[in-house]
Design an enzyme around this catalytic site. Structure first.
Site, PDB file in Angstrom:
ATOM      1  N   ASP A  79      29.420  40.082  44.983  1.00 47.69           N
ATOM      2  CA  ASP A  79      30.467  39.088  45.224  1.00 47.69           C
ATOM      3  C   ASP A  79      31.029  39.336  46.620  1.00 47.69           C
ATOM      4  O   ASP A  79      30.727  40.358  47.246  1.00 47.69           O
ATOM      5  CB  ASP A  79      31.544  39.245  44.148  1.00 47.69           C
ATOM      6  N   THR A  81      34.768  38.380  47.829  1.00 47.63           N
ATOM      7  CA  THR A  81      36.173  38.776  47.800  1.00 47.63           C
ATOM      8  C   THR A  81      36.403  39.970  46.876  1.00 47.63           C
ATOM      9  O   THR A  81      36.061  39.938  45.704  1.00 47.63           O
ATOM     10  CB  THR A  81      37.057  37.599  47.339  1.00 47.63           C
ATOM     11  N   ASP A 279      34.204  42.164  40.973  1.00 50.19           N
ATOM     12  CA  ASP A 279      35.516  42.698  40.608  1.00 50.19           C
ATOM     13  C   ASP A 279      36.406  41.710  39.861  1.00 50.19           C
ATOM     14  O   ASP A 279      37.464  42.074  39.363  1.00 50.19           O
ATOM     15  CB  ASP A 279      36.266  43.146  41.871  1.00 50.19           C
TER      16      ASP A 279
END
Length: 391
Positions: A79, A81, A279
């Site tokens: 990912d 961000t 996350d």
């Protein structure tokens, strides 16, 4: 036990006197040296020491299977961000289509975002509070996955999000505003449009610095033969800017949670061994689908629960360390299995008496016990070497 029983019978029938004494001693010696204590220690010892070493380095491994999986991966999906970037976005500026309306738009945007748990929303709320702006109550709040948020603030319909959300609510984006937004995106910034009563009124520019360790970690993984692919919900311009800075050649932008999930399924269908690092809540399905899920310890509880490995420091350097650790543990297990078997392979025939006809030598049960113990000591000592590997 078969060898011991056979040897007892052979010695009892054909052995010299006292035949039964020789038969009993040889059978006992075979059973002692064949004791599989070292075999039972070979894998658990290496896993236990390796997991402890990982914990010291901020790598939490949930189970032994994750160790074996990590050593096999050849594709890493990551990912953007909070994984490649710090995950601590901050508002750089707010631009209003009508000059002088910046504070008005900020109040609307911050009020609406106060109902969201997304890091970008929190950044907008924090920015407004720093400017001493009073927030209004929100009604009919709705989070549109992968697009943004909508709701009613002071009897006005407010929408904040990407171009897909603007299109969904029927808000046309003026060409001059779209050009400004693209310039910001090409600098790696994240931009959210603000619409009031289904008309685009401006945008907010948010920046999220790339972690200092991310670029180095990505290059090390590529050097190790791991293909790194970035999947992000952000727009194409921002995604490309980040990918270029990270030297990541493969990336996909504007990904919904199901897009990440489907991409992993596609790669798996091609025979790729895929790991996923993320996350956020949106990453949870992909983390669960991947061969091994790697969660950032700085992320959400759902992501951590879905992953098999958690990186407490929340950066990709932990993945490099985890891969090196898993390789070392698997290598150590194979060495342990060698130590567990080599004494048996060499000792059982001697204990059975193959040297007696030529050299007149028999293996005492006491020596067999010492050899059996030494195999266990060898396995334990070899496993403890894992404490000294440099991650």
């Amino acid at each position: 036990m078969v060898i011991a029983g056979t040897k007892f019978a052979v010695w009892a029938i054909f052995g010299p006197e006292p035949a039964y004494v020789y038969a009993f001693v040889n059978a006992v010696a075979v059973l002692i040296i064949a004791c599989p204590c070292a075999l039972g220690l070979a894998t658990p010892m290496a896993v236990m020491v390796g997991v402890g070493k990982g914990a010291q380095s901020g790598i939490l491994i949930k189970n032994a299977e994750a160790i074996e999986k990590m050593d096999k991966i050849n594709v890493l999906i990551t990912d953007k961000t909070g994984t490649l970037t710090e995950g601590k976005p901050s508002v750089e500026k707010i631009v209003a289509l009508n000059v002088g309306k910046e504070e008005y738009l900020l109040q609307k945007a911050a009020s609406l975002n106060s109902q969201s748990e997304h890091p970008l929303a929190e950044a907008v709320v924090k920015y407004a509070k720093n400017k001493k702006i009073t927030l209004n109550e929100v009604e009919n709040f709705e989070s549109v996955t992968g697009k943004g948020v909508i709701g009613v603030v002071a009897e006005e319909n407010i929408a904040i999000g990407n171009s897909k959300l603007m299109s969904e609510i029927g808000a046309d984006i003026p060409e001059n505003l779209k050009n400004e937004v693209e310039k910001e995106q090409k600098l790696g910034k994240t931009v959210s449009y603000i619409a009031v009563n289904n008309k685009v009124a401006g945008f907010i520019t948010i920046s999220d610095a790339i972690k200092k360790t991310s670029k180095e970690a990505v290059q090390k993984l590529i050097h190790q033969g791991v293909e790194v692919i970035m999947l992000t919900g952000d727009n194409k311009n921002t995604a490309k800017a980040v990918a270029d800075e990270m030297n990541i050649t493969s990336f996909k932008a504007e990904c919904m949670p199901e897009d990440k999930l489907n991409e992993i399924k596609r790669l798996q269908a091609e025979g790729k061994i895929v790991a996923m690092a993320g996350d956020g809540i949106n990453d949870a399905p992909a983390l669960a689908q991947s061969y091994i899920g790697i969660a950032m310890g700085t992320g959400t509880d759902v992501a951590i629960e879905s992953g098999e490995i958690t990186l407490m420091k929340g950066d990709l350097t932990g993945i490099v360390k985890a891969k090196k650790l898993s390789h070392s543990i698997m290598k150590n297990i194979k060495q342990n299995l060698f130590f567990a078997f080599i004494y048996n392979v060499l000792g059982v025939p001697i204990a059975a008496g193959v040297l007696f006809p030529v050299f007149g030598l028999l293996l005492s049960p006491m020596i067999a016990a010492a050899a059996m113990s030494f195999s266990s000591v060898s396995v334990i000592s070899n496993s403890l070497r894992l404490r000294n590997i440099k991650l």
